[in-house]
Design an enzyme around this catalytic site. Structure first.
Site, PDB file in Angstrom:
ATOM      1  N   TRP A 133      34.671  38.312  41.125  1.00  0.00           N
ATOM      2  CA  TRP A 133      33.922  37.378  41.970  1.00  0.00           C
ATOM      3  C   TRP A 133      33.930  35.976  41.352  1.00  0.00           C
ATOM      4  CZ3 TRP A 133      29.720  34.281  40.912  1.00  0.00           C
ATOM      5  CH2 TRP A 133      29.066  33.715  42.009  1.00  0.00           C
ATOM      6  N   HIS A 134      33.870  35.941  40.001  1.00  0.00           N
ATOM      7  CA  HIS A 134      33.816  34.648  39.323  1.00  0.00           C
ATOM      8  C   HIS A 134      35.124  33.879  39.424  1.00  0.00           C
ATOM      9  CE1 HIS A 134      30.196  36.347  37.495  1.00  0.00           C
ATOM     10  NE2 HIS A 134      29.833  35.106  37.342  1.00  0.00           N
ATOM     11  N   GLY A 135      36.224  34.571  39.515  1.00  0.00           N
ATOM     12  CA  GLY A 135      37.474  33.833  39.616  1.00  0.00           C
ATOM     13  C   GLY A 135      38.675  34.738  39.630  1.00  0.00           C
TER      14      GLY A 135
END
Lengths: 323, 489
Positions: free
Chosen positions: B325-327
């Protein structure tokens, strides 16, 4: 709701007053500083400069023209007001104050001009030296016209100290006359750079695809307009105005293909105006020797001393200075 | 628009005055103002991507209505999938397409075939991961009949785009935030004052600590080969504070700003670096995302009430998804997986809910054992942050190895100028102030600068402390506003 708004306004006013007070105090302290960054302008606004010759320009004046050598050869008090990253636009901003606050009859202004000096560049220059003097109307107006962001440093309390804790501390301590170490390693505004040739130029060439440097002619024309304002104002004030193209490492000089155009224009000014002189040092033998430079744009201390001597002697021999 | 800019300092009072003095008579008008203010706030970054938010909002609004009017399970499922497809489709296209394409091409190379990866030249819309998850939670809750869909489009658009939390959370649940748009908000003096305190504390964390840490952290991480072990360890620890102060600072400002408008957002951080184990850390760090994954992924997969192998699978799934989700980078995936590895022992031993009571309850300082566990947890998170911060996985491993082997004799030390050294030491002092204030506030919702004062002396001392904090914020401000790290997610 009324209570909240009242609380906010009261808090805002009280905190703002305190912040402005602290800002004023620290700024006042800086105006007494003898530190490298501040001393030159502080002395100027204290009417302590007394120069008959003033050297203006960017870092090429700042690190390449030694006023002591000018003093000794021309027998006239000289001061260097060159500044890292200062284009002609910024030089113009302090020009009037340099004349007004200089406590002596100024005879000569020497200004180094090259292509990058004529381009508008609002980055890579230090704003800090001006912070103690933003209350001077003329200076502030000129600086604001050059770079509108100066309003923040003048009007937002403490903003001028952002990310410079040492400057803030210095200002506060000096405001209370608490002695601190104040290094001034310059010589009458000149900063000797005792360095050897570094890799900046090689890196620069690597990033240059064509091998040639071409600047936007329209931007250069704007720079010429400001140069003409210098000519006009020095004429009005009866000051002789010497434009110099200081030594540049030969390879860089050849890469900047508009240099010939620039020198031709500067010669034309010298022919057109009686008080304007142009000295071109772009073809000195020393310009091919990296030993005199620390990068393609700047002479090291040894090179600066040789150039200053040569330039001052040329001025002396040509007897252009009205005594 | 960034919270730490002059624009926002002017924008906020204008919206505040319009909200309470001009549009206060009519709830619809007030919600309309919030939508407008939120869209202006977002457009300050890039107005073109506003269309994504509006499109995503409208899709979920109408799907919500359609779900409520349909009883046929197959059709309801299709509607849910459509919402997922649109939301995850945007996310996939803007955030993950290039990652998959490049890795797909690399996988072919591994098997001896060479294909060119096709990449999109797109920029990542700010906050897309946040508002996408927020709208998806609405549709899922409506689908699961936990929530009655709204018919008030103004309230829904305001819920999706609510400017304080639009670009970096907290990721709000419709069940908490949406109903607040139906009710007339009443101004509450003490809540608004609390909001201001929280904004001040958030700015202190972001500007005075995170942005300053970033100078040294960036210098070391970008050129870690050249630094000695102590510098690498120091930079890793500073990054732990940078990311915490940056992100929780944003959350504090978002929650504080919401309070000024009469809204209550969920808590996003609860002093995570005082956690005594990793499970506790994840109950205290980015709470809105952790609980999102818990409620919409972990529990539907069976949570911890399944056989051991599935428990392990579930844990890995949510942590890896959280990392992803973060990257779109293997470093984030590994960071997630590493946290799953940290978490597993306590889950398998059934001790993951051991530390739910307050830290050092009724004590001034923690006991030796508790302190040691706090330190151990912090150390584990610092190691994991190295993967989060590094550009590549090999870079992260190399960084960690060099943290133990780059001795000073063979490498040059980071040479800080006197000014930088002074700045660094001052930042360390501010980190100490942060830890001190957080420690004494650890049982409270957020840090208030007046926490130390008795009622009688409160007004004057609070003003005094506020002045000091504002002075520090102004002095520590970088000339260019620094983006919040979580904007990129």
């Amino acid at each position: 709701m009324r209570n909240f708004i009242l609380k906010i306004i009261t808090g805002f006013v009280i905190i703002s007053c305190i912040l402005y007070g602290v800002d004023k105090l620290a700024t006042y302290g800086l105006s007494k500083s003898k530190f490298n960054t501040f001393k030159d302008l502080n002395e100027l606004y204290e009417n302590n400069i007394n120069a008959e010759i003033i050297l203006l320009g960017s870092s090429r004046t700042y690190v390449m023209m030694n006023p002591i050598i000018f003093d000794s050869i021309l027998n006239m008090n000289t001061y260097n007001f060159g500044q890292d990253g200062a284009t002609i636009h910024l030089q113009k901003a302090i020009f009037n104050d340099v004349i007004t606050y200089n406590n002596s009859s100024l005879k000569l202004i020497i200004q180094n001009i090259d292509l990058t000096t004529l381009l508008p560049n609002k980055e890579n220059y230090s704003k800090q030296r001006f912070y103690p003097h933003l209350d001077k109307k003329n200076l502030y107006t000129n600086l604001y016209n050059f770079d509108a962001s100066f309003w923040k440093y003048k009007y937002i309390p403490l903003y001028k100290f952002s990310s410079s804790l040492s400057m803030f501390g210095r200002g506060l301590l000096l405001a209370f006359d608490i002695p601190i170490k104040e290094n001034y390693t310059k010589i009458k505004g000149y900063r000797p750079s005792n360095e050897n040739w570094n890799n900046d130029f090689e890196d620069y060439k690597k990033n240059l695809n064509t091998g040639k440097v071409v600047y936007d002619q329209d931007l250069l024309e704007d720079g010429f307009k400001i140069l003409e304002e210098f000519i006009e104002e020095t004429s009005k004030k009866g000051i002789q105005y010497i434009i110099v193209f200081a030594p540049m490492y030969i390879e860089m000089n050849n890469m900047q293909i508009q240099n010939e155009m620039l020198k031709k224009r500067l010669e034309e000014y010298a022919l057109k105006y009686k008080h304007v002189y142009f000295y071109d040092y772009s073809n000195l033998p020393m310009n091919s020797d990296k030993g005199y430079f620390y990068n393609s744009y700047h002479l090291n201390t040894n090179g600066a001393n040789i150039f200053s001597k040569r330039f001052a002697n040329d001025l002396k021999q040509n007897s252009i200075i009205k005594k | 628009m960034l919270f730490n800019t002059l624009e926002f300092a002017l924008y906020l009072p204008i919206v505040f005055i319009l909200y309470w003095f001009v549009f206060n008579k009519n709830l619809k008008w007030q919600n309309g103002l919030i939508i407008l203010a939120s869209y202006v706030f977002y457009s300050w970054w890039d107005w073109r991507f506003l269309s994504l938010i509006i499109f995503s909002s409208l899709i979920d609004y109408y799907i919500g209505l359609a779900l409520a009017s349909t009883y046929e399970e197959k059709k309801r499922k299709r509607l849910l999938y459509l919402s997922m497809l649109v939301n995850l489709g945007f996310l996939g296209m803007f955030k993950y397409f290039n990652f998959f394409s490049e890795n797909f091409a690399e996988a072919f190379t591994f098997f001896g075939k060479s294909i060119d990866s096709f990449t999109l030249n797109v920029i990542l819309p700010v906050g897309i991961s946040f508002y996408t998850f927020q709208t998806m939670s609405y549709t899922i809750d409506v689908y699961k009949k936990k929530l009655v869909p709204t018919k008030d489009i103004f309230s829904f658009l305001a819920f999706v785009s609510f400017f304080p939390q639009l670009v970096a959370g907290p990721i709000e649940r419709a069940t908490n935030l949406l109903p607040q748009f139906y009710r007339k908000r009443k101004f509450d003096n003490s809540t608004a004052t609390d909001g201001l305190y929280q904004i001040l504390w958030g700015l202190f964390k972001k500007v005075a600590i995170a942005d300053q840490c970033s100078i040294l952290v960036n210098a070391v991480f970008d050129d870690y080969h050249s630094y000695d072990s102590m510098s690498l360890i120091g930079a890793a620890i500073l990054f732990a504070f940078q990311i915490y102060c940056d992100f929780s600072g944003y959350s504090d400002i978002a929650i504080g700003t919401s309070k000024l408008f009469g809204f209550k957002l969920m808590k996003n951080f609860a002093y995570p670096y005082f956690s005594r184990d990793i499970a506790e850390f994840w109950r205290r760090w980015h709470i809105s995302l952790s609980t999102w994954f818990r409620d919409y992924v972990y529990i539907p997969l069976g949570g911890s009430k399944v056989e051991t192998s599935k428990k392990i699978r579930n844990i890995f799934i949510i942590f890896i998804l959280s990392g992803f989700w973060h990257g779109a980078n293997w470093t984030y995936i590994f960071w997630g997986a590493l946290n799953a590895i940290y978490f597993l022992p306590s889950l398998l031993k059934g001790t993951h809910r051991k530390n739910i009571q307050a830290i050092a309850d009724n004590q001034i300082l923690p006991g030796f054992g508790e302190f040691f566990r706090i330190l151990k947890t912090f150390f584990l998170t610092v190691v994991a942050w190295v993967f989060f911060r590094s550009e590549t996985l090999t870079g992260a491993f190399d960084f960690l190895i060099r943290s133990l082997t780059n001795d000073g004799e063979n490498n040059y030390y980071v040479s800080l100028s006197n000014d930088e050294l002074l700045q660094f030491l001052f930042t360390l002092i501010l980190i100490t102030v942060l830890v001190f204030y957080e420690w004494i506030s650890r049982t409270k919702d957020f840090v208030k600068v007046d926490v130390l004062f008795s009622e009688r002396k409160k007004p004057i001392l609070t003003l005094f402390m506020a002045t000091i904090f504002i002075t520090i914020i102004l002095i520590q401000t970088r000339n260019e506003s620094v983006d919040f790290i979580y904007f990129q997610f």
